[in-house]
Design an enzyme around this catalytic site. Structure first.
Site, PDB file in Angstrom:
ATOM      1  N   ASP A 159      -2.663  28.191  16.762  1.00 11.51           N
ATOM      2  CA  ASP A 159      -1.412  27.885  17.630  1.00 11.51           C
ATOM      3  C   ASP A 159      -1.829  27.478  18.815  1.00 11.51           C
ATOM      4  OD1 ASP A 159       1.281  28.012  18.241  1.00 11.51           O
ATOM      5  OD2 ASP A 159       1.537  29.805  16.947  1.00 11.51           O
ATOM      6  N   HIS A 162      10.188  23.695   8.128  1.00 10.48           N
ATOM      7  CA  HIS A 162      11.647  23.550   8.204  1.00 10.48           C
ATOM      8  C   HIS A 162      11.922  23.243   9.818  1.00 10.48           C
ATOM      9  CE1 HIS A 162      12.830  28.034   9.558  1.00 10.48           C
ATOM     10  NE2 HIS A 162      11.694  27.519  10.149  1.00 10.48           N
TER      11      HIS A 162
END
Length: 359
Positions: free
Chosen positions: A228, A266
């Protein structure tokens, strides 16, 4: 005189249209009544009581004015209607507990779920940070901004979130809550084969490591890496089989036997998704795989409530990120555009599907 638009409607159609229009006009009442329930402490009171409560006991346990007691049953009645409370009838029909009738109130599974993982209690954060974007949806359709969120704030969602500590913490806490719930199901005995035989895995965009921790606990011989951005993972400590790596999925993904993308794609448009998927393909071995956990829209196996929830989340993606949920055909195009040879939707759990992607 009848309205011209009503002339072609039968009486039954006209009455149905009237009902539907009221429901559409007052859709927000579900949100505000849920917020009211938390403000009053209704879920906490029932949880603390340890068993279902009569209306009178529930009212007396809350800090509400006695002058409002005659109105309170109307709030609980709609909370029952929305499935947030359960009303259990008295066995003794001669026992009457106020204007709401005979019965005891308990928390529905939805409320117990919310109570267990507290971030949903902070609904004021949604009001101040999230609803502003929804109110700009009409303006967004008339301008060239990338999202309604950008129209509201003049900034992209991720950029704004990284600078707004309170909203950022709320968001990451909710993502962690969601991951805990989903992974409890996925790595249970019935579905754990998804990770069976893997020696290493990279959780891309894995945040504070909720998913990776669940996996390493279930599969202690597997090495997990959480990738991340530096602000997310820079101060996090790993363990013997868990490592936090600061990086950018658009640049490079660490090598591993498998790459996990849970609720990642998404967030991005097709071009960005292909870039991420190509980096995933470069990261895995020839015998490896990419595991995608995301929604597959237009799934005929879903019930109406699940289908509606998918539609809501698709709208959420549009409003905040200018992105979308995808159907099977749209997923397939991304996979092949990224150079993968095959894929398999191996199971559907709730709203989301687990997709395995092979090089």
């Amino acid at each position: 005189m009848a309205d011209h638009n009503d002339q072609n409607l039968t009486p039954s159609e006209l009455l149905l249209a009237e009902t539907q229009s009221w429901n559409q006009l007052y859709f927000f009442i579900e949100h505000v009544t849920l917020k009211c329930a938390f403000q009053l402490g209704i879920p906490n009171a029932i949880t603390k009581h340890g068993k279902p409560m009569t209306l009178s006991k529930l009212m007396s346990s809350l800090s509400i004015s006695p002058s409002k007691y005659p109105y309170f049953h109307r709030l609980t009645r709609i909370l029952v209607r929305y499935g947030l409370l359960i009303l259990q009838k008295h066995e003794d029909n001669n026992v009457d507990d106020g204007d709401d009738g005979k019965g005891y109130y308990s928390l529905a599974p939805t409320d117990r779920y919310i109570m267990k993982d507290g971030p949903w209690n902070s609904m004021e954060d949604q009001d101040s940070f999230f609803f502003k974007a929804w109110n700009c949806l009409g303006d967004w359709f008339r301008n060239e901004d990338p999202s309604a969120f950008y129209t509201a704030y003049g900034d992209l969602f991720w950029s704004k979130l990284s600078r707004d500590t309170s909203s950022g913490n709320w968001f990451h806490a909710n993502m962690a809550r969601d991951s805990r719930s989903f992974m409890n199901v996925l790595i249970g005995n019935e579905f754990k084969d998804v990770f069976k035989g893997l020696t290493s895995l990279v959780d891309v965009g894995g945040g504070t490591g909720t998913v990776a921790m669940a996996i390493t606990k279930k599969f202690p011989d597997m090495k997990c890496i959480v990738l991340d951005l530096p602000p997310v993972v820079s101060n996090l400590q790993g363990s013997e089989n868990l490592e936090f790596v600061a990086g950018d999925m658009f640049q490079k993904i660490p090598a591993a036997n498998a790459v996990l993308l849970k609720s990642i794609l998404h967030d991005w448009n097709d071009e960005e998704c292909v870039k991420i998927l190509k980096n995933c393909k470069d990261a895995i071995t020839r015998s490896g795989k990419v595991i995608i956990i995301d929604m597959v829209m237009e799934n005929p196996e879903l019930d109406d409530e699940s289908f509606q929830a998918q539609l809501f989340i698709d709208m959420l993606m549009m409003v905040f990120l200018g992105s979308r949920e995808r159907n099977k055909k749209e997923w397939e195009k991304l996979f092949f555009d990224a150079g993968f040879t095959s894929y398999k939707i191996i199971l559907t759990l709730g709203l989301r599907s687990v997709i395995e992607l092979y090089p």
